[in-house]
Write a protein that holds these residues in place. Structure first.
Motif: not given
Length: 347
Positions: A90-98, A117-119, A159-165, A167-171
């Motif tokens: 349900e989050l914007e930026g997360v594509d589960g359809k493809t 894209s940005k979460i 999308f993100y330069a690194d996974d930490e960035e 994960v922080m948007d997921f947070a």
């Protein structure tokens, strides 16, 4: 007004999920894995009647937990295909359809969402779930959310330069949902973070930072749940210790939930979490054998060698989603009765 903490020692709870009825989901299909993207074909009920059917099945789960004698209950996560995908999708930026396809070392292919894209959380996801639970019980109500580190591990970053960035948007998205759940009356909020053990080096770098961001501003009791995976999915011997457990002592979560019964966990590790309440797994979900209350009591006593009684919450090892319903109910009843035995010994 319900209290946020039960008055008695050793209050019992569940980790989150409870078996969905066979008339609601295709349990054979469900047993093939834990969906990362939406898996609509799991549901046996037509879309136009699905919400009503899920509501009815949720009431069944609530009643089972009440009849078993559990003190802090959930909605059984009956509306979810997995513990994480419903919120993540349900989050914007997360594509589960493809989705992307990842292949495990064993050759198993799993569709996973792509982060494109940005979460951003644009709307509430679990508020109705919580309100329905609270409208149908007078027990303390816990709601669960997938943890940000785990969601990052279950997605492909494009999308993100690194996974930490990422994960922080997921947070931040989890935090927005948690704040709304708190405002809606959640008595407890739990983050499920079973994937901390999959990448312990990354976990050491930023998992606690992400967990603390996800729980920022939450004043009701909070829990972080760890496990080694569903017993129905993870075959073979499980580890007897957690590589990342001591790090969680630095999190702002009030409780740490750990799987201990099936892996025969060395409970000495609980001393690494001084100051936290411990949600201790005392039901082995790797077997359909129903524990006796006496065995549950024995496992609780073993934990009490390392954790004060006022800081222990007995629970199953993990979610009960993959068990037969009669087995899950029997185990929960044994949990409640076993805790009662030890409670009487302590009084």
């Amino acid at each position: 007004m319900k209290q946020q903490q039960p008055a008695m020692l050793l209050p019992t709870t569940v980790v989150g999920s409870y078996p969905q009825p066979d008339w609601l989901v295709d349990r054979e299909q469900l047993s093939k894995g834990v969906p990362r993207t939406r898996q609509h074909e799991l549901w046996r009920i037509p879309e136009e009647r699905l919400e009503q059917a899920q509501d009815d099945a949720t009431v069944l789960a609530i009643r089972d937990m009440e009849r078993a004698g559990i003190d802090i209950i959930t909605d059984g996560e009956i509306r979810r295909e997995s513990y994480s995908n419903r919120f993540a999708m349900e989050l914007e930026g997360v594509d589960g359809k493809t989705p992307a396809i990842i292949t495990s070392k064993a050759g198993l292919q799993t569709p996973v969402p792509r982060v494109v894209s940005k979460i951003v959380r644009t709307h509430p996801v679990e508020i109705r779930d919580l309100l329905f639970l609270k409208a149908n019980t007078d027990r303390l109500a816990k709601i669960t959310l997938p943890g940000p580190f785990t969601m990052g591990q279950q997605a492909k970053n494009e999308f993100y330069a690194d996974d930490e960035e990422m994960v922080m948007d997921f947070a931040a998205a989890v935090n927005a949902e948690a704040l709304d759940l708190q405002a809606a009356g959640a008595d407890f909020i739990q983050l499920d973070e079973p994937w901390l053990r999959h990448d312990p080096e990354a976990a050491k770098r930023y998992a606690v930072k992400a967990i603390n961001r996800a729980l920022q501003g939450i004043t009701v009791p909070t829990i972080v749940h760890l496990c080694f995976g569903y017993a129905a999915v993870v075959k073979g011997q499980k580890p007897t210790g957690y590589s990342f457990l001591p790090g969680l002592g630095d999190s702002i979560a009030k409780q740490i939930s750990i799987e201990a019964a099936q892996p025969r966990l060395d409970l000495g590790v609980l001393t690494d979490l001084a100051g936290k309440k411990i949600m201790l797994g005392v039901l082995d979900l790797g077997t359909h054998d129903i524990e006796t209350p006496q065995l549950v009591a024995e496992r609780i006593r073993a934990g009490l060698k390392y954790v004060a009684a006022e800081n222990m919450i007995p629970a199953p090892d993990c979610g009960m989603k993959y068990l037969p319903r009669n087995v899950a109910f029997g185990k929960l009843r044994a949990l409640a009765e076993g805790a009662k035995i030890v409670r009487q010994e302590l009084s």
